[in-house]
Design a protein around this motif. Structure first.
Motif, PDB file in Angstrom:
ATOM      1  N   THR A  21       0.852  -1.188   0.000  1.00 15.10           N
ATOM      2  CA  THR A  21       0.000   0.000   0.000  1.00 15.10           C
ATOM      3  C   THR A  21       0.887   1.237   0.000  1.00 15.10           C
ATOM      4  OG1 THR A  21      -1.681  -1.158   1.285  1.00 15.10           O
ATOM      5  CG2 THR A  21      -1.800   1.250   1.256  1.00 15.10           C
ATOM      6  N   ILE A  22       0.670   2.106  -0.965  1.00 19.77           N
ATOM      7  CA  ILE A  22       1.307   3.422  -0.952  1.00 19.77           C
ATOM      8  C   ILE A  22       0.263   4.340  -0.339  1.00 19.77           C
ATOM      9  CG2 ILE A  22       2.284   5.282  -2.343  1.00 19.77           C
ATOM     10  CD1 ILE A  22       3.169   3.127  -4.347  1.00 19.77           C
ATOM     11  N   ALA A  23       0.530   4.756   0.888  1.00 16.49           N
ATOM     12  CA  ALA A  23      -0.470   5.428   1.710  1.00 16.49           C
ATOM     13  C   ALA A  23      -0.546   6.925   1.419  1.00 16.49           C
ATOM     14  CB  ALA A  23      -0.167   5.175   3.191  1.00 16.49           C
ATOM     15  N   LEU A  24      -1.098   7.256   0.262  1.00 12.47           N
ATOM     16  CA  LEU A  24      -1.304   8.648  -0.141  1.00 12.47           C
ATOM     17  C   LEU A  24      -2.750   8.815  -0.600  1.00 12.47           C
ATOM     18  CD1 LEU A  24       1.861   9.228  -2.356  1.00 12.47           C
ATOM     19  CD2 LEU A  24       1.477  10.137  -0.065  1.00 12.47           C
ATOM     20  N   PRO A  25      -3.461   9.850  -0.121  1.00  9.14           N
ATOM     21  CA  PRO A  25      -4.831  10.062  -0.580  1.00  9.14           C
ATOM     22  C   PRO A  25      -4.885  10.800  -1.915  1.00  9.14           C
ATOM     23  CG  PRO A  25      -4.269  11.674   1.100  1.00  9.14           C
ATOM     24  CD  PRO A  25      -3.082  10.741   0.969  1.00  9.14           C
ATOM     25  N   ASP A  26      -5.943  10.548  -2.661  1.00  4.53           N
ATOM     26  CA  ASP A  26      -6.251  11.273  -3.903  1.00  4.53           C
ATOM     27  C   ASP A  26      -5.051  11.428  -4.835  1.00  4.53           C
ATOM     28  OD1 ASP A  26      -8.896  11.659  -3.008  1.00  4.53           O
ATOM     29  OD2 ASP A  26      -8.251  13.373  -1.812  1.00  4.53           O
ATOM     30  N   VAL A  27      -4.416  10.308  -5.166  1.00  2.00           N
ATOM     31  CA  VAL A  27      -3.235  10.351  -6.033  1.00  2.00           C
ATOM     32  C   VAL A  27      -3.643  10.733  -7.460  1.00  2.00           C
ATOM     33  CG1 VAL A  27      -1.411   8.953  -7.060  1.00  2.00           C
ATOM     34  CG2 VAL A  27      -1.936   8.723  -4.640  1.00  2.00           C
ATOM     35  N   LYS A  28      -2.908  11.673  -8.023  1.00  2.00           N
ATOM     36  CA  LYS A  28      -3.145  12.137  -9.398  1.00  2.00           C
ATOM     37  C   LYS A  28      -1.849  11.968 -10.193  1.00  2.00           C
ATOM     38  CE  LYS A  28      -7.100  14.505  -8.302  1.00  2.00           C
ATOM     39  NZ  LYS A  28      -7.721  13.573  -7.416  1.00  2.00           N
ATOM     40  N   GLU A  29      -1.987  11.915 -11.498  1.00  2.00           N
ATOM     41  CA  GLU A  29      -0.839  11.844 -12.414  1.00  2.00           C
ATOM     42  C   GLU A  29       0.130  10.724 -12.024  1.00  2.00           C
ATOM     43  OE1 GLU A  29       1.023  15.717 -12.906  1.00  2.00           O
ATOM     44  OE2 GLU A  29      -0.907  16.693 -12.557  1.00  2.00           O
ATOM     45  N   GLU A  30      -0.443   9.561 -11.654  1.00  2.00           N
ATOM     46  CA  GLU A  30       0.410   8.478 -11.185  1.00  2.00           C
ATOM     47  C   GLU A  30       1.099   7.762 -12.334  1.00  2.00           C
ATOM     48  OE1 GLU A  30      -3.447   6.575 -12.131  1.00  2.00           O
ATOM     49  OE2 GLU A  30      -2.958   8.337 -10.956  1.00  2.00           O
ATOM     50  N   SER A  31       2.295   7.315 -12.045  1.00  4.28           N
ATOM     51  CA  SER A  31       3.058   6.480 -12.958  1.00  4.28           C
ATOM     52  C   SER A  31       3.558   5.303 -12.121  1.00  4.28           C
ATOM     53  CB  SER A  31       4.229   7.280 -13.532  1.00  4.28           C
ATOM     54  OG  SER A  31       5.164   6.399 -14.110  1.00  4.28           O
ATOM     55  N   ILE A  32       3.131   4.096 -12.477  1.00  7.95           N
ATOM     56  CA  ILE A  32       3.505   2.913 -11.711  1.00  7.95           C
ATOM     57  C   ILE A  32       4.174   1.930 -12.646  1.00  7.95           C
ATOM     58  CG2 ILE A  32       2.655   1.012 -10.303  1.00  7.95           C
ATOM     59  CD1 ILE A  32       0.309   2.917  -9.521  1.00  7.95           C
ATOM     60  N   LYS A  33       5.424   1.610 -12.354  1.00 11.84           N
ATOM     61  CA  LYS A  33       6.169   0.660 -13.177  1.00 11.84           C
ATOM     62  C   LYS A  33       6.650  -0.473 -12.281  1.00 11.84           C
ATOM     63  CE  LYS A  33       7.736   4.015 -16.616  1.00 11.84           C
ATOM     64  NZ  LYS A  33       7.313   5.305 -16.106  1.00 11.84           N
ATOM     65  N   LEU A  34       6.005  -1.618 -12.415  1.00 14.25           N
ATOM     66  CA  LEU A  34       6.376  -2.793 -11.642  1.00 14.25           C
ATOM     67  C   LEU A  34       7.143  -3.737 -12.555  1.00 14.25           C
ATOM     68  CD1 LEU A  34       6.142  -4.493  -9.032  1.00 14.25           C
ATOM     69  CD2 LEU A  34       4.036  -5.435  -9.984  1.00 14.25           C
ATOM     70  N   ALA A  35       8.367  -4.027 -12.184  1.00 14.30           N
ATOM     71  CA  ALA A  35       9.184  -4.991 -12.918  1.00 14.30           C
ATOM     72  C   ALA A  35       9.436  -6.179 -11.990  1.00 14.30           C
ATOM     73  CB  ALA A  35      10.493  -4.346 -13.363  1.00 14.30           C
ATOM     74  N   ASP A  36      10.129  -7.197 -12.492  1.00 14.59           N
ATOM     75  CA  ASP A  36      10.341  -8.396 -11.685  1.00 14.59           C
ATOM     76  C   ASP A  36      11.238  -8.171 -10.468  1.00 14.59           C
ATOM     77  OD1 ASP A  36       8.638  -9.822 -13.288  1.00 14.59           O
ATOM     78  OD2 ASP A  36      10.220 -10.797 -14.436  1.00 14.59           O
ATOM     79  N   GLU A  37      12.011  -7.097 -10.470  1.00 16.65           N
ATOM     80  CA  GLU A  37      12.876  -6.840  -9.313  1.00 16.65           C
ATOM     81  C   GLU A  37      12.677  -5.468  -8.693  1.00 16.65           C
ATOM     82  OE1 GLU A  37      16.931  -7.933  -9.931  1.00 16.65           O
ATOM     83  OE2 GLU A  37      16.383  -9.904 -10.691  1.00 16.65           O
ATOM     84  N   THR A  38      11.911  -4.574  -9.353  1.00 16.11           N
ATOM     85  CA  THR A  38      11.783  -3.206  -8.872  1.00 16.11           C
ATOM     86  C   THR A  38      10.344  -2.699  -8.936  1.00 16.11           C
ATOM     87  OG1 THR A  38      12.202  -2.285 -11.060  1.00 16.11           O
ATOM     88  CG2 THR A  38      14.125  -2.592  -9.624  1.00 16.11           C
ATOM     89  N   LEU A  39      10.099  -1.651  -8.166  1.00 23.24           N
ATOM     90  CA  LEU A  39       8.842  -0.910  -8.225  1.00 23.24           C
ATOM     91  C   LEU A  39       9.192   0.566  -8.268  1.00 23.24           C
ATOM     92  CD1 LEU A  39       5.761  -0.451  -7.940  1.00 23.24           C
ATOM     93  CD2 LEU A  39       6.097  -0.539  -5.465  1.00 23.24           C
TER      94      LEU A  39
END
Length: 174
Positions: A21-39
């Protein structure tokens, strides 16, 4: 450019997966890159920029993982890599022990001991939904929050409403 803050992370695990959980309210303009070893995460919350750039303790299965941006947080169900034959509990989330102390907290609402694991995470908050249209009432949101148990000390919403009404009755005014 303004200062970029480190987003607060909470995590829990089962033998086959992680719940982050990324504990931030009302997130805007998000960029999420999940790879096999990194986030890698970047986004804005309450007018401030936040980021996360972590290396996992062991590889994960980025393809089999899911995430959803919710009103109060970004929640991710990350599958541990199947290449790691012996499904086991990790001693920590990050490869770097020093970063772990400063950036990551245990999600006690979803925590279970390794020897008490019976089932996976409640991922109902991550299912379905096309965007944020038609959000239900507070009861719907509370129902999707896994690990909340009996609510606030055994109180239900009716008890809380009665308590608030009673508190208002004794306040000053004409």
């Amino acid at each position: 450019m303004s200062k970029v803050n480190t987003a607060p992370i909470k995590w829990a695990q089962r033998s086959d997966s992680l719940y982050i959980t990324i504990a931030l309210p009302d997130v805007k303009e998000e960029s999420i890159k999940l790879a096999d070893e990194t986030l890698k995460f970047a986004g804005k919350s309450e007018g401030k920029e936040y980021e996360v750039d972590i290396v996992f303790f062991k590889p994960v299965d980025a393809e089999g993982s899911t995430y959803k941006v919710l009103p109060r947080s970004v929640q991710m169900h990350v599958m541990k890599s199947k290449k790691d034959e012996d499904e086991e509990f990790w001693p920590r989330l990050l490869k770097d022990k020093a970063l772990e102390k400063n950036q990551v907290k245990i999600d006690w609402d979803r925590y279970v001991d390794e020897d008490e694991e019976e089932e996976g995470f409640d991922t109902s908050a991550l299912e379905g939904g096309m965007g944020m249209g038609g959000m239900g009432g507070m009861a719907d949101m509370m129902g999707g929050m896994g690990g909340m148990g009996g609510g606030m000390g055994g109180m239900d919403m009716g008890s809380i409403a009665d308590m608030l009404k009673n508190m208002g009755g004794g306040m000053g005014g004409a």
